[in-house]
Write a protein that holds these residues in place. Structure first.
Motif, PDB file in Angstrom:
ATOM      1  N   MET A   1       0.842  -1.196   0.000  1.00 45.39           N
ATOM      2  CA  MET A   1       0.000   0.000   0.000  1.00 45.39           C
ATOM      3  C   MET A   1       0.883   1.253   0.000  1.00 45.39           C
ATOM      4  O   MET A   1       0.629   2.199  -0.738  1.00 45.39           O
TER       5      MET A   1
ATOM      6  N   SER B   1       2.366   1.954  -3.360  1.00 44.45           N
ATOM      7  CA  SER B   1       1.419   2.369  -4.389  1.00 44.45           C
ATOM      8  C   SER B   1       1.413   3.887  -4.526  1.00 44.45           C
ATOM      9  O   SER B   1       1.004   4.602  -3.609  1.00 44.45           O
TER      10      SER B   1
ATOM     11  N   HIS C   1      -2.055   5.358  -4.048  1.00 42.52           N
ATOM     12  CA  HIS C   1      -2.524   5.481  -2.670  1.00 42.52           C
ATOM     13  C   HIS C   1      -1.730   6.516  -1.872  1.00 42.52           C
ATOM     14  O   HIS C   1      -2.181   6.988  -0.834  1.00 42.52           O
ATOM     15  N   ARG C   2      -0.551   6.861  -2.376  1.00 42.20           N
ATOM     16  CA  ARG C   2       0.256   7.893  -1.714  1.00 42.20           C
ATOM     17  C   ARG C   2      -0.042   9.284  -2.250  1.00 42.20           C
ATOM     18  O   ARG C   2       0.609  10.246  -1.880  1.00 42.20           O
TER      19      ARG C   2
ATOM     20  N   ASN D   1      -2.873  10.717  -7.761  1.00 41.22           N
ATOM     21  CA  ASN D   1      -4.165  10.407  -8.371  1.00 41.22           C
ATOM     22  C   ASN D   1      -4.839  11.730  -8.713  1.00 41.22           C
ATOM     23  O   ASN D   1      -4.327  12.803  -8.375  1.00 41.22           O
TER      24      ASN D   1
ATOM     25  N   VAL E   1      -4.551  11.044  -0.416  1.00 40.10           N
ATOM     26  CA  VAL E   1      -3.704   9.986   0.126  1.00 40.10           C
ATOM     27  C   VAL E   1      -4.610   8.974   0.819  1.00 40.10           C
ATOM     28  O   VAL E   1      -5.386   9.327   1.700  1.00 40.10           O
ATOM     29  N   TRP E   2      -4.479   7.725   0.384  1.00 39.36           N
ATOM     30  CA  TRP E   2      -5.277   6.645   0.958  1.00 39.36           C
ATOM     31  C   TRP E   2      -4.350   5.583   1.537  1.00 39.36           C
ATOM     32  O   TRP E   2      -4.170   4.514   0.947  1.00 39.36           O
ATOM     33  N   THR E   3      -3.750   5.900   2.664  1.00 41.53           N
ATOM     34  CA  THR E   3      -2.843   4.945   3.297  1.00 41.53           C
ATOM     35  C   THR E   3      -3.286   4.601   4.715  1.00 41.53           C
ATOM     36  O   THR E   3      -2.484   4.157   5.521  1.00 41.53           O
TER      37      THR E   3
ATOM     38  N   TYR F   1      -7.499   0.614   4.599  1.00 43.93           N
ATOM     39  CA  TYR F   1      -7.415   0.421   3.151  1.00 43.93           C
ATOM     40  C   TYR F   1      -6.718  -0.892   2.793  1.00 43.93           C
ATOM     41  O   TYR F   1      -6.986  -1.472   1.742  1.00 43.93           O
TER      42      TYR F   1
ATOM     43  N   ARG G   1      -9.297  -3.780   2.335  1.00 48.99           N
ATOM     44  CA  ARG G   1     -10.341  -3.768   1.310  1.00 48.99           C
ATOM     45  C   ARG G   1     -10.052  -4.929   0.377  1.00 48.99           C
ATOM     46  O   ARG G   1      -8.923  -5.106  -0.089  1.00 48.99           O
TER      47      ARG G   1
ATOM     48  N   ASN H   1      -8.008  -4.564  -2.649  1.00 44.59           N
ATOM     49  CA  ASN H   1      -6.663  -4.030  -2.445  1.00 44.59           C
ATOM     50  C   ASN H   1      -5.665  -5.057  -1.922  1.00 44.59           C
ATOM     51  O   ASN H   1      -4.493  -5.016  -2.284  1.00 44.59           O
TER      52      ASN H   1
ATOM     53  N   PHE I   1      -1.908  -5.211  -3.209  1.00 41.51           N
ATOM     54  CA  PHE I   1      -0.816  -4.650  -2.398  1.00 41.51           C
ATOM     55  C   PHE I   1       0.283  -5.685  -2.161  1.00 41.51           C
ATOM     56  O   PHE I   1       1.467  -5.362  -2.211  1.00 41.51           O
TER      57      PHE I   1
END
Length: 144
Positions: free
Chosen positions: A53, A56, A59-60, A63, A68-70, A74, A77, A80, A84
């Motif tokens: 993760m 990625s 995710h950092r 996008n 930031v999706w860390t 997450y 999921r 994911n 990951f």
């Protein structure tokens, strides 16, 4: 499950804290870890997913929203988790290959240095012989 569940939970928590020092595992997050351990995943599998993760770029924050999706949740999921783990495995494989290539280059350099030293040594030996011969000739000695 090999190790006891508590030590596996701690291993996962410690691993995540490498990326987020202020994070403390909440009861719901602990429950997710236990759930995945019961599914048959190991603490190492979960740690690999965490590593993936953070590898990625999406995710950092690379996008369209720069979001930031860390967050710990997450990792778990369904879409994911395996992705990951694959990212972590690919990065590990790339690092191993890089390390192997580096080791090969170092070995080649070492061999070249040995060859150079050997050639230099032979060259110096020849010099010594020639110089000794010249000395003997000027001293009236005979070269043996």
């Amino acid at each position: 499950m090999g190790k006891d569940v508590e030590s596996q939970i701690k291993e996962v928590g410690d691993h995540y804290q490498k990326y987020d020092e202020d994070w403390i595992m909440k009861p719901g997050e602990r429950k997710k870890v236990v759930e995945y351990l019961l599914y048959g995943y190991s603490a190492t599998d979960i740690c690999d997913a965490i590593t993936g993760m953070f590898l990625s770029e999406f995710h950092r924050g690379k996008n369209s929203d720069s979001a930031v999706w860390t967050g710990f949740h997450y990792v778990f999921r369904e879409h994911n988790f395996d992705k990951f783990r694959q990212l972590a495995a690919a990065a590990g494989q790339a690092a191993r290959l890089k390390s192997e290539r580096q080791a090969q280059r170092e070995e080649e350099d070492r061999r070249r240095n040995i060859e150079r030293e050997d050639m230099a040594s032979r060259h110096l030996s020849g010099f010594r012989y020639v110089n000794e011969a010249r000395k003997n000739m000027t001293d009236g000695g005979v070269v043996e």
